[in-house]
Design a protein around this motif. Structure first.
Motif, short mmCIF file in Angstrom:
data_model
loop_
_atom_site.label_atom_id
_atom_site.label_comp_id
_atom_site.label_asym_id
_atom_site.label_seq_id
_atom_site.Cartn_x
_atom_site.Cartn_y
_atom_site.Cartn_z
N ALA A 139 0.84 -1.19 0.00
CA ALA A 139 0.00 0.00 0.00
C ALA A 139 0.87 1.23 0.00
O ALA A 139 2.04 1.18 0.34
N ARG A 140 0.27 2.35 -0.39
CA ARG A 140 0.99 3.62 -0.38
C ARG A 140 0.24 4.57 0.56
O ARG A 140 -0.96 4.71 0.47
N THR A 141 0.98 5.21 1.47
CA THR A 141 0.31 6.13 2.39
C THR A 141 0.40 7.56 1.83
O THR A 141 1.13 7.81 0.88
N LEU A 142 -0.37 8.46 2.42
CA LEU A 142 -0.36 9.87 2.00
C LEU A 142 1.04 10.45 2.14
O LEU A 142 1.51 11.20 1.29
N THR A 143 1.72 10.08 3.26
CA THR A 143 3.06 10.62 3.49
C THR A 143 4.04 10.11 2.42
O THR A 143 4.82 10.87 1.87
N SER A 144 3.96 8.80 2.11
CA SER A 144 4.86 8.27 1.08
C SER A 144 4.57 8.90 -0.27
O SER A 144 5.48 9.16 -1.06
N GLN A 145 3.27 9.13 -0.53
CA GLN A 145 2.89 9.75 -1.80
C GLN A 145 3.61 11.09 -2.00
O GLN A 145 4.16 11.35 -3.06
N ILE A 146 3.65 11.90 -0.94
CA ILE A 146 4.35 13.19 -1.02
C ILE A 146 5.83 12.95 -1.33
O ILE A 146 6.42 13.58 -2.20
N ALA A 147 6.43 12.01 -0.59
CA ALA A 147 7.86 11.75 -0.77
C ALA A 147 8.18 11.20 -2.15
O ALA A 147 9.25 11.44 -2.70
N LEU A 148 7.22 10.46 -2.76
CA LEU A 148 7.49 9.82 -4.05
C LEU A 148 7.23 10.74 -5.23
O LEU A 148 7.84 10.61 -6.28
N VAL A 149 6.31 11.70 -5.08
CA VAL A 149 5.88 12.50 -6.23
C VAL A 149 6.56 13.86 -6.29
O VAL A 149 6.57 14.52 -7.31
N PHE A 150 7.22 14.30 -5.17
CA PHE A 150 7.63 15.69 -5.09
C PHE A 150 8.64 16.08 -6.17
O PHE A 150 8.81 17.25 -6.48
N ALA A 151 9.32 15.08 -6.75
CA ALA A 151 10.32 15.41 -7.76
C ALA A 151 9.71 15.68 -9.14
O ALA A 151 10.42 16.02 -10.07
N ALA A 152 8.36 15.54 -9.25
CA ALA A 152 7.72 15.78 -10.55
C ALA A 152 7.84 17.26 -10.94
O ALA A 152 8.21 18.09 -10.14
N ASP A 153 7.51 17.54 -12.19
CA ASP A 153 7.57 18.90 -12.71
C ASP A 153 6.72 19.85 -11.85
O ASP A 153 5.55 19.58 -11.59
N PHE A 154 7.33 20.97 -11.42
CA PHE A 154 6.69 21.88 -10.48
C PHE A 154 5.35 22.41 -10.95
O PHE A 154 4.49 22.73 -10.15
N SER A 155 5.18 22.55 -12.28
CA SER A 155 3.95 23.18 -12.72
C SER A 155 2.85 22.17 -13.06
O SER A 155 1.74 22.55 -13.38
N SER A 156 3.17 20.87 -12.98
CA SER A 156 2.17 19.87 -13.36
C SER A 156 1.12 19.70 -12.27
O SER A 156 1.35 20.00 -11.10
N LEU A 157 -0.06 19.21 -12.69
CA LEU A 157 -1.12 18.97 -11.73
C LEU A 157 -0.74 17.85 -10.78
O LEU A 157 -1.13 17.82 -9.62
N GLU A 158 0.08 16.91 -11.31
CA GLU A 158 0.56 15.80 -10.49
C GLU A 158 1.29 16.34 -9.26
O GLU A 158 1.08 15.90 -8.14
N PHE A 159 2.14 17.36 -9.51
CA PHE A 159 2.88 17.98 -8.42
C PHE A 159 1.94 18.70 -7.46
O PHE A 159 2.06 18.58 -6.25
N LYS A 160 0.95 19.43 -8.04
CA LYS A 160 0.03 20.17 -7.17
C LYS A 160 -0.74 19.23 -6.26
O LYS A 160 -1.15 19.61 -5.16
N SER A 161 -0.97 18.01 -6.72
CA SER A 161 -1.80 17.10 -5.93
C SER A 161 -1.16 16.75 -4.60
O SER A 161 -1.85 16.39 -3.66
N ILE A 162 0.19 16.87 -4.50
CA ILE A 162 0.77 16.52 -3.19
C ILE A 162 0.41 17.56 -2.13
O ILE A 162 0.45 17.27 -0.95
N PHE A 163 0.02 18.77 -2.58
CA PHE A 163 -0.41 19.75 -1.58
C PHE A 163 -1.79 19.40 -1.05
O PHE A 163 -2.11 19.69 0.10
N LEU A 164 -2.59 18.73 -1.90
CA LEU A 164 -3.87 18.23 -1.41
C LEU A 164 -3.62 17.12 -0.40
O LEU A 164 -4.28 17.04 0.64
N CYS A 165 -2.65 16.24 -0.69
CA CYS A 165 -2.21 15.22 0.28
C CYS A 165 -1.84 15.88 1.59
O CYS A 165 -2.28 15.44 2.67
N GLY A 166 -1.02 16.93 1.48
CA GLY A 166 -0.55 17.62 2.67
C GLY A 166 -1.72 18.21 3.45
O GLY A 166 -1.77 18.13 4.68
N LEU A 167 -2.68 18.76 2.70
CA LEU A 167 -3.85 19.37 3.32
C LEU A 167 -4.65 18.32 4.10
O LEU A 167 -5.03 18.55 5.26
#
Lengths: 285, 298
Positions: free
Chosen positions: A233-261
């Motif tokens: 399984a993947r947790t919200l915290t791991s998701q942030i750690a795994l996705v943060f290197a994506a392109d800064f302007s992509s929606l994929e990257f923005k979604s980690i802030f929803l995780c954080g929220l």
């Protein structure tokens, strides 16, 4: 009093309100950077959409389930362990060997989580793999076992504290009425310590939800919704750690802030619940 | 008879629980010691470089833990330097100046901050980097300074809370003596209360150092990388022990790198244990001096 002399007090006040404001600032930053996704159907994002960035699907439901599965399992394993250890250290052997036990448990609260993750990979995962046959061994079970070990010490200390808060006079009175120590514990101490037990459990759950390294290293990080304890399984915290290197302007990257929220709201709700359970207790590092 | 059976069952359960916990802990740390101790030597830290030359900065270390150790050291010093004045100031304000609702509200904010997962603090550090990158200079990347700042945010609430607790634990008899003799509030704070609380505050700082040294989630989002060598400036990438442990555990290419992982884990574990024991000794000191103060009656 002249102006120069008031400087220290001004600094103290600024430091206090500044650091307090930090917790609000974090929330504001999450909201600002996660804004592009807040326009989407939030309910769908959080509660049923899958995570498939290549198809523009940024659902966080699998990670939410992952977080809850890993931390609840860890809590269920840690609770009986912590409760028993607290009884031994505070009631059955309050002196000598109980005190030694408390010292060990205190020391455990300061151990690095990344070390638990590291040992888990090389000690636990291979054994789980041979025990249950097949798979990589990285699973909810592996992460929960290590996480249980991480949160048990905190729980033990708060449980012991809540046992010891029961007035000594009550205990002597029970003993005078002919209660054995264990009867005193069951009938006098336990009912009175319920609030402390609850707050210890809430605090431990918060730690389990917020921990990153153990889940990241041991849970396997699969994006599917897990069906059993042996699934990765993947947790919200791991998701942030795994996705943060994506392109800064992509929606994929923005979604980690929803995780954080989501994580922020989850943990601050737990903190507020903690204060309601026992208003005087603070966070114990 | 039923009561007696229940008693025995409870005792049996308590012993079993404690034993299971101790065995699990023994397994974890025994395993690490067994694998880590044999690889602990100078080569683990300096690789093939000459230790003296590496310490003098004349020879870079490519295959040892030296850059990670230096990185962690710099990170901790920087973060604690940033956090201690603010954390102490906030703790003093909480204990000595705030009252009633204001104190409750401040306390709530500090608890929320303390309960915030470290990866969120790291994410916050990342957003600061993005803002600075856009507004200030395109040269700003995730770096040592941003990591230290984020770690400072992480330990702020611990520092404030331990300072507050150390001040609030002071006996009323000690607290009131100097004002009764005509000392001002500030004289009382700086000459009586803070020196009295010093061991408690010191143990809080040691625990904060341990937290800065071990946290991985914050630094992996704000600039720690697997191979950077020694950081050239505060705005540079860096290596750090906890991140190396994580990296080697998942990406090790050969047995040597794996051994470096075990070595790093053992070094980090020993560091944290040492800091914890020091903090404990300091706190014992506190209770002893408290004992003298409490025993003194005019």
């Amino acid at each position: 009093m002249n102006q120069r002399l008031q400087l220290p007090e001004k600094f103290f006040r600024l430091a206090a309100w500044g650091s307090a404001g930090l917790s609000l600032l974090i929330l504001v930053f999450m909201l600002i950077l996660g804004r592009p996704l807040l326009g989407h159907d939030l309910f769908a994002l959080v509660f049923h959409q899958p995570w498939q960035p290549d198809r523009q699907l940024y659902g966080l439901f699998p990670m939410l389930v992952g977080t809850l599965a890993v931390s609840t399992t860890a809590l269920l394993m840690a609770l009986p362990l912590a409760f028993g250890t607290a009884i031994l250290a505070a009631i059955i052997r309050p002196g000598g060997c109980g005190r030694l036990l408390v010292r060990i448990v205190q020391l455990l609260t300061g151990m690095p989580t990344v070390v638990y993750g590291f040992v888990g990979i090389f000690l636990l995962v291979p054994r789980l793999r041979t025990l249950f046959g097949g798979g990589s061994g990285r699973s909810i079970l592996a992460a929960a076992l290590m996480l249980a070990l991480l949160i048990t010490p905190t729980m033990v200390l708060i449980f012991i504290d809540s046992f010891q808060r029961v007035p000594r006079g009550w205990q002597t009175a029970a003993a005078a009425l002919g209660c054995t120590p264990m009867q005193t514990f069951r009938h006098v101490i336990l009912p009175r310590a319920a609030g402390g037990l609850l707050s210890g459990t809430i605090l431990a759950f918060g730690r389990a939800v917020g921990d990153t390294m153990i889940a990241l290293m041991l849970a396997g990080n699969a994006v599917a919704v897990p069906c059993s304890l042996l699934d990765p399984a993947r947790t919200l915290t791991s998701q942030i750690a795994l996705v943060f290197a994506a392109d800064f302007s992509s929606l994929e990257f923005k979604s980690i802030f929803l995780c954080g929220l989501i994580l922020y709201l989850l943990t601050s709700t737990l903190t507020i619940a903690l204060r309601l359970a026992r208003p005087t207790v603070g966070y114990q590092p | 008879m039923k009561e007696k059976g229940l008693d025995r069952l409870l005792v049996f359960y308590a012993w079993t629980a404690a034993l299971v916990l101790l065995l699990a802990v023994l397994a974890v740390f025994g395993f690490l010691l067994q694998r880590g101790l044999p690889v602990l030597n100078l080569k683990l830290i300096f690789g093939n470089a000459d230790p003296l030359a590496a310490l003098g900065g004349r020879q870079p270390v490519f295959d040892g833990l030296y850059p990670a150790i230096v990185g962690t050291l710099m990170l901790v010093v920087l973060a604690v330097t940033l956090a201690v004045p603010v954390g102490l100031g906030a703790g003093i304000y909480l204990a000595e100046y705030s009252r009633g609702r204001q104190r409750a509200l401040l306390g709530l904010f500090f608890d929320i901050l303390a309960g915030t997962p470290s990866i969120i603090v790291g994410l916050f550090g990342l957003t600061i980097t993005i803002f600075l990158h856009r507004c200030l200079s395109a040269q700003i990347q995730p770096c040592l300074l941003i990591s230290a700042l984020s770690l400072a945010f992480l330990v702020l609430p611990y520092l404030a809370r331990t300072t507050q607790a150390a001040l609030e634990e002071i006996e009323p008899a000690v607290r009131l003596t100097a004002p009764a003799l005509g000392a001002s509030r500030r004289q009382n704070l700086f000459l009586v209360l803070l020196p009295q609380a010093l061991p408690g505050i010191g143990s809080g700082i040691l625990l904060a150092i341990g937290r800065c040294a071990e946290d991985t989630a914050v630094i992996m989002l704000t600039g720690a990388v697997a191979a950077a060598g020694l950081p050239r400036s505060l705005l540079d990438h860096y290596e750090a022990l906890p991140f190396s442990i994580y990296y080697y555990s998942s990406q090790y290419a050969n047995p040597e790198e794996l051994q470096r992982g075990y070595g790093a884990a053992l070094i980090l574990l020993a560091t944290c244990a040492l800091l914890f024991i020091l903090a404990f000794v300091l706190r014992q000191l506190l209770t002893r001096s408290r004992g003298i103060a409490a025993g003194w009656r005019p």
